[in-house]
Design a protein around this motif. Structure first.
Motif, short mmCIF file in Angstrom:
data_model
loop_
_atom_site.label_atom_id
_atom_site.label_comp_id
_atom_site.label_asym_id
_atom_site.label_seq_id
_atom_site.Cartn_x
_atom_site.Cartn_y
_atom_site.Cartn_z
N LEU A 1 9.09 -0.86 -3.19
CA LEU A 1 8.75 -0.22 -1.91
C LEU A 1 9.47 1.12 -1.75
O LEU A 1 8.88 2.09 -1.27
CB LEU A 1 9.11 -1.17 -0.76
CG LEU A 1 8.89 -0.64 0.66
CD1 LEU A 1 7.40 -0.33 0.88
CD2 LEU A 1 9.39 -1.65 1.68
N ILE A 2 10.72 1.15 -2.17
CA ILE A 2 11.51 2.37 -1.96
C ILE A 2 11.21 3.42 -3.03
O ILE A 2 11.01 4.60 -2.72
CB ILE A 2 13.02 2.03 -1.95
CG1 ILE A 2 13.35 1.14 -0.75
CG2 ILE A 2 13.87 3.30 -1.93
CD1 ILE A 2 14.74 0.56 -0.77
N GLU A 3 11.17 3.01 -4.29
CA GLU A 3 11.04 3.98 -5.38
C GLU A 3 9.59 4.31 -5.72
O GLU A 3 9.31 5.39 -6.25
CB GLU A 3 11.75 3.44 -6.63
CG GLU A 3 13.25 3.25 -6.44
CD GLU A 3 13.92 2.72 -7.70
OE1 GLU A 3 13.25 2.69 -8.75
OE2 GLU A 3 15.11 2.34 -7.63
N ALA A 4 8.67 3.35 -5.46
CA ALA A 4 7.26 3.60 -5.79
C ALA A 4 6.38 3.06 -4.69
O ALA A 4 5.69 2.05 -4.86
CB ALA A 4 6.93 2.97 -7.14
N THR B 1 2.73 2.44 -5.54
CA THR B 1 2.57 1.25 -6.39
C THR B 1 2.70 -0.02 -5.55
O THR B 1 1.97 -1.01 -5.77
CB THR B 1 3.62 1.24 -7.51
OG1 THR B 1 3.44 2.40 -8.32
CG2 THR B 1 3.51 0.00 -8.36
N TYR B 2 3.60 0.00 -4.57
CA TYR B 2 3.77 -1.17 -3.70
C TYR B 2 2.48 -1.45 -2.93
O TYR B 2 2.01 -2.60 -2.87
CB TYR B 2 4.94 -0.93 -2.74
CG TYR B 2 5.21 -2.09 -1.81
CD1 TYR B 2 6.01 -3.15 -2.21
CD2 TYR B 2 4.64 -2.13 -0.53
CE1 TYR B 2 6.26 -4.22 -1.37
CE2 TYR B 2 4.88 -3.20 0.32
CZ TYR B 2 5.69 -4.24 -0.10
OH TYR B 2 5.92 -5.30 0.73
N HIS B 3 1.91 -0.40 -2.35
CA HIS B 3 0.67 -0.56 -1.60
C HIS B 3 -0.45 -1.05 -2.53
O HIS B 3 -1.23 -1.95 -2.18
CB HIS B 3 0.27 0.77 -0.95
CG HIS B 3 -1.07 0.71 -0.28
ND1 HIS B 3 -1.27 0.06 0.91
CD2 HIS B 3 -2.28 1.24 -0.65
CE1 HIS B 3 -2.54 0.16 1.25
NE2 HIS B 3 -3.18 0.88 0.32
N GLU C 1 -0.65 7.06 -8.08
CA GLU C 1 -0.56 6.54 -6.71
C GLU C 1 0.75 6.95 -6.04
O GLU C 1 0.88 6.86 -4.81
CB GLU C 1 -0.72 5.01 -6.68
CG GLU C 1 0.40 4.24 -7.36
CD GLU C 1 0.09 3.94 -8.82
OE1 GLU C 1 0.69 3.01 -9.37
OE2 GLU C 1 -0.77 4.65 -9.40
N ASN C 2 1.74 7.36 -6.84
CA ASN C 2 3.03 7.77 -6.29
C ASN C 2 3.19 9.29 -6.20
O ASN C 2 4.26 9.78 -5.84
CB ASN C 2 4.17 7.19 -7.15
CG ASN C 2 4.17 5.68 -7.16
OD1 ASN C 2 4.06 5.06 -6.11
ND2 ASN C 2 4.30 5.09 -8.34
#
Length: 723
Positions: free
Chosen positions: A503-506, A509-511, A554-555
């Motif tokens: 969540l914090i770094e990517a 990608t989390y979404h 995506e990031n």
């Protein structure tokens, strides 16, 4: 890998050989045999005739009490009355005899009448001498038999020959009527004299001369005889039927033969002998029966484990877990039964039988959970027989099976797999209701305290099953690397360190991972696969991207794409590395093998088409194999579905105006492309299941990317409000 895992890994290594497989089943069978041996061992009691019994003795089997049965048959036979049959032909015979006597008398009078007109006499002398009464009597006797003549008085013959024809006819009719009336009723030997008096009374009203009346009365009295006789055959038949209707008197299994301090009389002693308590000869039949029963049950499980489960590693895991849960449950069952016998109470209802069903349901599958609880219920009928050999406590067996099946059903409901304690509380209430149903069916009467005791035992069984399940689950998960539903739910917690890192770094990608999880879970549940595993696996399938998050589109938030400046082979290595890196990261964090497999296999050996074609433009000799993911290809259905959902979500997200038709066309293309590329060759997913997956993905994507209302621009909206 911890020590427990190493230990069980070594055992699984041994189970590869058929010898050790059979040996394990033999050990389990001997273990069960040892626990149930005392429950089938024939009991011997010390009793003496005409002395009080030292203990209450119940029959261990159902046997016929032949002595009492014969006594009952004799008593019933004596109660059957003798059968007497009415001889109806006797009345007809006597009526015919009376008629013949009168007819003979009429003939004699005609033959001896000198004034008679007889054609046959015309050729004889004109006049024959007149016959005397004595001569007439002689002629009449000649017409009758000696036996008849002997029984008729001389005065009767004389009256008959002296009477005229009309008088004889009247007397004949009256006598026949009277005899027929009296002989038509039942006349026993003791009733003959009364019957003769009755016929005399009926003839008393006859209007003929005195001598003729006397003759008729005498003949009628002679005709009245006994017409009811003892029928031996019918009497024996009635007695035989009565005896056959007698049910054998049995000493029932569990029936009290003698109570403590009760005098052992001859009848009690005989019953004890019939039930086998006084038999000094040992019998092996109970032991053979128990051995055969255990052999049949384990033979069925052997067939299931070695002919119904295809994956070897999974087979050995299931076999070891099943064996351990069985041993633990049987040991607990025996312990509870011993305590119940010591305290002489129904403590057995506190046995946490549902624990085995819960553990097998969570760790393995429903089929084995049902099989386990049926096996425990069957053995429970023997173990909880109160140490009375031969008895089978079927009510306890039903209680164990019902509780286990109820636990399986409860844990099958949504959101209950993570709430074992809640399931245990619900099971407690159902157990209590079932115990009371058994009590009421058996029409047992207890005090209020006893009812409370049963309720407390049922609640203890349900709660105890849940508590033991929660306590034992970590050991099984650690020892076998089992990915249980509870473990999956723990991994799905958004506060997990790796999820927070994504969540914090990517964040992109989390979404993406959350979207893939939603799609994959629905599709897996549609084809009957593990939807929860698909969801959790989707959360972590791209964890490797956190090493180089900005190299994934995506990031890239309004940033230049770094791949534009890199060579195709460099970009290839970075993109492919996320699958390998993800597997390594998950292993380092002790993640279950299934989650690691999803991270490594969700791309299979697919081709990085964009970078391959880019490299192809630069060098025509570029090999396609160099731009493929290393794999391996998907083995589990969940991995195959996640791989499809991963590609579909990314592709649909890149579409400018997705419509249902475009989405369906895209999903069909991606699935067909993977089929053509051989990505499902090592997976047992079927074409029908892929069609279901396609339909599920389209439904979910249409719900996500549905058409929205086009709102007017802010200045136009303000203008409309003013208007």
């Amino acid at each position: 890998m911890n020590r427990i895992q190493k230990f069980f890994t070594q055992i699984k290594g041994l189970l590869v050989h058929r010898f050790f497989q059979v040996l394990l089943f033999i050990i389990l069978g001997l273990f069960a045999y040892g626990l149930m041996f005392s429950n089938v061992k024939p009991e011997r009691v010390q009793v003496e005739l005409f002395k009080p019994a030292e203990q209450t003795i119940r029959s261990t089997k159902t046997v016929e009490d032949t002595y009492k049965t014969e006594q009952e048959k004799e008593e019933i036979s004596k109660q059957v009355a003798d059968v007497y049959s009415l001889k109806k032909e006797y009345a007809k015979n006597k009526v015919d005899l009376i008629s013949s006597i009168f007819d003979s008398a009429i003939e004699v009078n005609k033959e001896t009448d000198p004034d008679g007109d007889h054609k046959e006499d015309e050729e004889k002398d004109d006049k024959e001498p007149v016959k005397t009464d004595a001569q007439k009597v002689s002629i009449l006797k000649e017409k009758l038999t000696d036996e008849v003549n002997k029984n008729i008085e001389e005065s009767v013959f004389l009256a008959l020959v002296q009477a005229d024809e009309d008088e004889l006819k009247i007397a004949k009719d009256s006598t026949i009527t009277a005899v027929n009336n009296v002989m038509g009723s039942r006349i026993a030997a003791s009733d003959v004299e009364n019957a003769k008096k009755k016929v005399v009374e009926e003839l008393g009203y006859m209007s003929i001369s005195g001598d003729m009346k006397k003759a008729s009365t005498s003949l009628a009295r002679t005709a009245i005889i006994q017409n009811v006789f003892f029928d031996k055959d019918k009497t024996e038949e009635q007695r035989r039927k009565a005896v056959e209707s007698v049910e054998p008197i049995r000493i029932l299994q569990g029936q009290i033969i003698v109570e403590e301090n009760q005098l052992v009389d001859r009848d009690v002693y005989r019953q004890l002998e019939l039930a086998g308590f006084l038999n000094t000869e040992s019998t092996i039949y109970p032991y053979i029966g128990l051995l055969l029963f255990i052999f049949l049950t384990f033979a069925a499980f052997y067939y299931y484990f070695y002919y119904s489960i295809s994956q070897k590693d999974n087979k050995y895991n299931q076999l070891l877990i099943f064996s351990l849960v069985f041993i633990l449950s049987m040991a607990t069952m025996k312990t509870v039964s011993i305590l119940a016998d010591l305290k002489n109470s129904n403590l057995e209802y506190i046995f946490p039988g549902a624990m085995a069903a819960m553990l097998i349901k969570i760790l393995l599958n429903d089929k084995l959970a049902v099989a386990m609880i049926i096996l425990l219920g069957s053995y429970g009928t023997i173990i909880f027989n109160g140490d009375t050999p031969g008895n089978l406590d079927f009510s306890m067996g039903l209680y164990i099976i019902f509780g286990g099946l109820t636990a399986i059903i409860i844990l099958s409901r949504p959101n209950f797999k993570s709430k074992v304690l809640v399931a245990g509380l619900l099971l407690s209430l159902i157990n209590m209701a079932f115990v009371f149903s058994l009590i009421f069916i058996m029409d047992s009467h207890y005090t209020r305290m006893e009812y409370l005791y049963y309720a407390a035992a049922a609640i203890g069984s349900g709660v105890g099953s849940a508590v033991l399940t929660m306590g034992l689950l970590p050991f099984f998960e650690a020892g076998f690397g089992i990915l249980s539903s509870i473990k999956l739910i723990e991994l799905a917690n958004p506060n997990h360190p790796l999820l927070r890192r994504i969540l914090i770094e990517a964040p992109g990608t989390y979404h993406h991972s959350v979207m893939v999880a939603n799609l994959a879970e629905s599709a897996c549940e549609a084809i009957g696969s593990n939807g929860l595993l698909a969801r959790v696996g989707s959360y972590y399938h791209d964890i490797g991207k956190t090493k180089r998050p900005h190299f994934f589109i995506e990031n890239q938030m309004n940033e230049e794409n770094p791949h534009d400046r890199l060579q195709p082979e460099t970009s290839r290595d970075i993109i492919i590395a996320h699958a390998v890196d993800g597997g390594e990261m998950l292993r380092s964090h002790k993640f279950p093998k299934e989650i690691v497999d999803i991270a490594e296999q969700h791309h299979g050996t697919t081709l990085l088409k964009f970078f391959y074609h880019k490299a192809k433009k630069q060098d025509e000799t570029t090999l396609e194999a160099a731009y493929r993911y290393p794999g391996p290809r998907a083995i589990m259905k969940e991995v195959a579905v996640i791989g499809i959902a991963d590609s579909v979500e990314a592709a649909v997200r890149s579409m400018k105006h997705p419509t249902p038709d475009k989405i369906e066309e895209l999903v069909s293309f991606i699935i067909q492309d993977r089929i053509s590329d051989g990505q499902f060759d090592e997976c047992d997913i079927t074409m029908r299941e892929l069609s279901i997956v396609k339909h599920s993905l389209c439904e979910s994507l249409n719900g996500i990317f549905h058409s929205r209302i086009e709102y007017p621009e802010p200045d136009k909206l303000g203008q409309k409000v003013k208007e």
